[in-house]
Design a protein around this motif. Structure first.
Motif, short mmCIF file in Angstrom:
data_model
loop_
_atom_site.label_atom_id
_atom_site.label_comp_id
_atom_site.label_asym_id
_atom_site.label_seq_id
_atom_site.Cartn_x
_atom_site.Cartn_y
_atom_site.Cartn_z
N ARG A 22 0.85 -1.19 0.00
CA ARG A 22 0.00 0.00 0.00
C ARG A 22 0.89 1.24 0.00
O ARG A 22 1.96 1.24 0.61
N VAL A 23 0.41 2.26 -0.66
CA VAL A 23 1.12 3.54 -0.65
C VAL A 23 0.98 4.12 0.76
O VAL A 23 -0.13 4.32 1.24
N SER A 24 2.14 4.32 1.41
CA SER A 24 2.04 4.86 2.76
C SER A 24 2.50 6.31 2.84
O SER A 24 2.23 6.99 3.82
N ARG A 25 3.23 6.77 1.82
CA ARG A 25 3.66 8.18 1.78
C ARG A 25 3.83 8.59 0.33
O ARG A 25 4.26 7.78 -0.49
N ILE A 26 3.50 9.81 0.04
CA ILE A 26 3.74 10.35 -1.31
C ILE A 26 4.47 11.66 -1.14
O ILE A 26 4.03 12.53 -0.38
N GLU A 27 5.59 11.76 -1.83
CA GLU A 27 6.37 12.99 -1.72
C GLU A 27 6.59 13.55 -3.12
O GLU A 27 7.21 12.88 -3.96
N ALA A 28 6.06 14.73 -3.36
CA ALA A 28 6.31 15.39 -4.66
C ALA A 28 7.72 15.95 -4.60
O ALA A 28 7.97 16.95 -3.92
N LEU A 29 8.64 15.28 -5.26
CA LEU A 29 10.05 15.68 -5.15
C LEU A 29 10.34 16.92 -5.98
O LEU A 29 11.16 17.75 -5.60
N SER A 30 9.71 17.01 -7.14
CA SER A 30 10.02 18.09 -8.09
C SER A 30 8.91 18.07 -9.14
O SER A 30 8.04 17.21 -9.12
N ILE A 33 16.59 18.78 -10.34
CA ILE A 33 17.92 18.40 -9.83
C ILE A 33 17.78 18.00 -8.36
O ILE A 33 17.16 18.71 -7.58
N ALA A 34 18.37 16.85 -8.05
CA ALA A 34 18.20 16.32 -6.69
C ALA A 34 19.54 16.30 -5.96
O ALA A 34 20.59 16.44 -6.58
N ASP A 35 19.46 16.08 -4.69
CA ASP A 35 20.67 15.99 -3.88
C ASP A 35 21.08 14.53 -3.82
O ASP A 35 20.36 13.71 -3.27
N ILE A 36 22.21 14.20 -4.45
CA ILE A 36 22.69 12.81 -4.38
C ILE A 36 24.02 12.82 -3.64
O ILE A 36 24.94 13.55 -4.01
N ARG A 37 24.10 12.02 -2.61
CA ARG A 37 25.35 11.96 -1.84
C ARG A 37 26.13 10.72 -2.20
O ARG A 37 25.54 9.66 -2.39
N SER A 38 27.44 10.86 -2.27
CA SER A 38 28.28 9.70 -2.57
C SER A 38 29.62 9.88 -1.87
O SER A 38 30.17 10.98 -1.85
N ARG A 39 30.13 8.78 -1.33
CA ARG A 39 31.47 8.83 -0.73
C ARG A 39 32.53 8.79 -1.82
O ARG A 39 33.70 9.06 -1.59
N SER A 40 32.11 8.39 -3.02
CA SER A 40 33.05 8.22 -4.11
C SER A 40 33.53 9.57 -4.63
O SER A 40 32.97 10.61 -4.30
N ALA A 41 34.53 9.50 -5.52
CA ALA A 41 35.02 10.73 -6.17
C ALA A 41 34.37 10.89 -7.55
O ALA A 41 34.88 11.64 -8.39
N VAL A 42 33.28 10.22 -7.78
CA VAL A 42 32.58 10.36 -9.07
C VAL A 42 31.91 11.74 -9.09
O VAL A 42 31.18 12.09 -8.17
N SER A 43 32.18 12.51 -10.14
CA SER A 43 31.57 13.85 -10.21
C SER A 43 30.15 13.71 -10.75
O SER A 43 29.90 12.96 -11.69
N VAL A 44 29.22 14.42 -10.14
CA VAL A 44 27.81 14.32 -10.52
C VAL A 44 27.45 15.58 -11.33
O VAL A 44 27.58 16.70 -10.84
N ASN A 45 27.05 15.35 -12.58
CA ASN A 45 26.78 16.47 -13.49
C ASN A 45 25.33 16.42 -13.94
O ASN A 45 24.91 15.48 -14.62
N TRP A 46 24.56 17.45 -13.56
CA TRP A 46 23.15 17.52 -13.96
C TRP A 46 23.05 18.30 -15.26
O TRP A 46 23.71 19.34 -15.42
N LEU A 47 22.24 17.82 -16.18
CA LEU A 47 22.05 18.46 -17.47
C LEU A 47 20.57 18.80 -17.58
O LEU A 47 19.73 17.90 -17.49
N GLU A 81 20.42 13.67 -17.25
CA GLU A 81 19.61 14.66 -17.97
C GLU A 81 18.20 14.67 -17.39
O GLU A 81 17.54 13.62 -17.33
N VAL A 82 17.76 15.86 -16.99
CA VAL A 82 16.40 16.01 -16.42
C VAL A 82 15.67 17.12 -17.16
O VAL A 82 16.30 18.02 -17.74
N PRO A 83 14.33 17.09 -17.14
CA PRO A 83 13.59 18.08 -17.91
C PRO A 83 13.80 19.52 -17.45
O PRO A 83 13.84 20.43 -18.26
N ASP A 84 13.97 19.72 -16.15
CA ASP A 84 13.84 21.05 -15.58
C ASP A 84 14.89 21.25 -14.48
O ASP A 84 15.25 20.28 -13.79
N ALA A 85 15.34 22.47 -14.30
CA ALA A 85 16.34 22.73 -13.24
C ALA A 85 15.79 22.34 -11.87
O ALA A 85 16.54 21.91 -10.98
N ALA A 86 14.48 22.44 -11.72
CA ALA A 86 13.89 22.11 -10.42
C ALA A 86 13.89 20.59 -10.16
O ALA A 86 13.59 20.15 -9.04
#
Ligand SMILES: Cc1cc2nc3c(=O)[nH]c(=O)nc-3n(C[C@H](O)[C@H](O)[C@H](O)COP(=O)(O)OP(=O)(O)OC[C@H]3O[C@@H](n4cnc5c(N)ncnc54)[C@H](O)[C@@H]3O)c2cc1C
Length: 297
Positions: A13-21, A189-203, A182-187
């Motif tokens: 069952r859906v227990s929570r709905i969060e509109a992220l963006s 863009i999400a917060d992704i955390r990583s311990r790695s040194a991989v650079s995260v590039n939003w388009l 690649e995402v449709p809209d600047a809004a």
């Protein structure tokens, strides 16, 4: 001893709905037996059976029969009685809370899954077919298999954001490389955390064609990072293959993981293999959806 199947149906069952963006909604799904949901994480894919007004709820046979018997019977049902089956990524698994999260891209109401996610309410039922942690057989559905490679490329459109997010969150400090999302809209863009040194590039796509920004970014990455290794490998033009994942990468220096709209991803993979000579066994590429075509199961 009870033998558990690698994959099974969960009535959640859906227990929570969060509109992220503007284009993403997170659904938290709960069910007591999700304490047994397989905890592979990474890009773990699952199936959902989308509720529709005509199909009603999936019947009990789904929970009683082995998948190998249920699936052919489901396929024989007339379309209006059959809940459409769609593929999603488990964004987060919390067995201790008997919950999982799925992040839905909202792409309109033409597709049943997107339409459902647009109007779903807390308390609605959603059947998920996914791994059972008690099984001794691996249920599959994870394509992030870099082997010993620690220099990685991840590239995807919005449908791959949940998978790339979940992968990046599990990578340790030994990983380096680049992720392009690649995402449709600047809004979006999400917060992704990583311990790695991989650079995260939003388009941000904006008014551009779907995949144009991703295509340009991966080509730039290739021009910067890869010295062509050997003469171009022949990959036939117009190849129909939409999915290929390596069995094991072994000692390869690089591993690339590409997912999103099939045409875009196929073109990128062709560029990496044919133009830049990357070892095709070091590339997992997955057409997550196809423009103009509904998912077929
Ligand atoms: C392994 C895997 C993991 C996936 N993980 C996720 C995930 O975590 N989150 C997620 O949202 N999606 C994910 N997808 C993609 C998702 O399965 C497809 O987008 C699916 O087609 C959505 O079903 P639908 O019923 O909404 O649309 P369909 O009925 O399948 O398609 C209807 C129409 O919508 C178009 N369409 C489908 N998807 C999109 C889109 N994203 N943007 C624009 N047009 C679209 C189709 O081309 C078609 O014309 C994943 C796919 C795979 C294979």
């Amino acid at each position: 001893m009870t033998e558990y199947p690698p994959s099974r149906a969960y009535r959640t069952r859906v227990s929570r709905i969060e509109a992220l963006s503007p284009h993403f909604t997170r659904m938290t799904l709960s069910a007591p037996d999700l304490v047994h949901f397989g905890t592979g994480g990474l890009d773990q894919r699952i199936k959902i059976l989308v509720p529709t007004p005509t199909a009603g709820r999936p019947d009990e046979s789904l929970f009683e029969l082995p998948m190998s018997e249920w699936y052919p019977a489901w396929r024989m049902l007339p379309p209006e009685e059959r809940n459409p089956m769609r593929t999603y990524t488990v964004r987060a698994i919390r067995p201790e809370a008997a919950e999982i999260d799925l992040d839905f891209v909202l792409h309109g109401t033409e597709g049943p899954a997107s339409a459902w996610a647009t109007t779903a309410a807390v308390g609605d039922e959603l059947v998920v077919i996914g791994p059972d942690s008690r099984s001794t057989v691996n249920g599959g559905g994870i394509e992030w298999r870099p082997g010993e490679a620690r220099s990685v490329l991840l590239a995807g459109d919005e449908t791959a954001v949940p998978a790339i997010g979940a992968i990046l969150e599990t990578l340790d400090e030994s990983f380096t490389g680049s992720a392009y999302l690649e995402v449709p809209d600047a809004a979006d863009i999400a917060d992704i955390r990583s311990r790695s040194a991989v650079s995260v590039n939003w388009l941000v796509r904006g008014e551009r064609e779907h995949g144009a920004a991703l295509d340009a970014a991966v080509r730039e990455w290739g021009a910067r990072e890869i010295v062509p290794q050997r003469p171009a490998e022949a990959v036939p033009e117009g190849e129909e293959m939409l999915w290929e994942v390596p069995d094991a990468v072994g000692h390869s220096f690089r591993f690339a993981w590409l997912a999103g709209e099939s045409g875009v991803i196929t073109g990128l993979r062709r560029h990496l293999v044919r133009d830049l000579g990357m070892d095709r066994r070091a590339i997992a590429f997955m057409g997550y959806w196809k423009r103009g075509k509904a998912e077929i199961n």
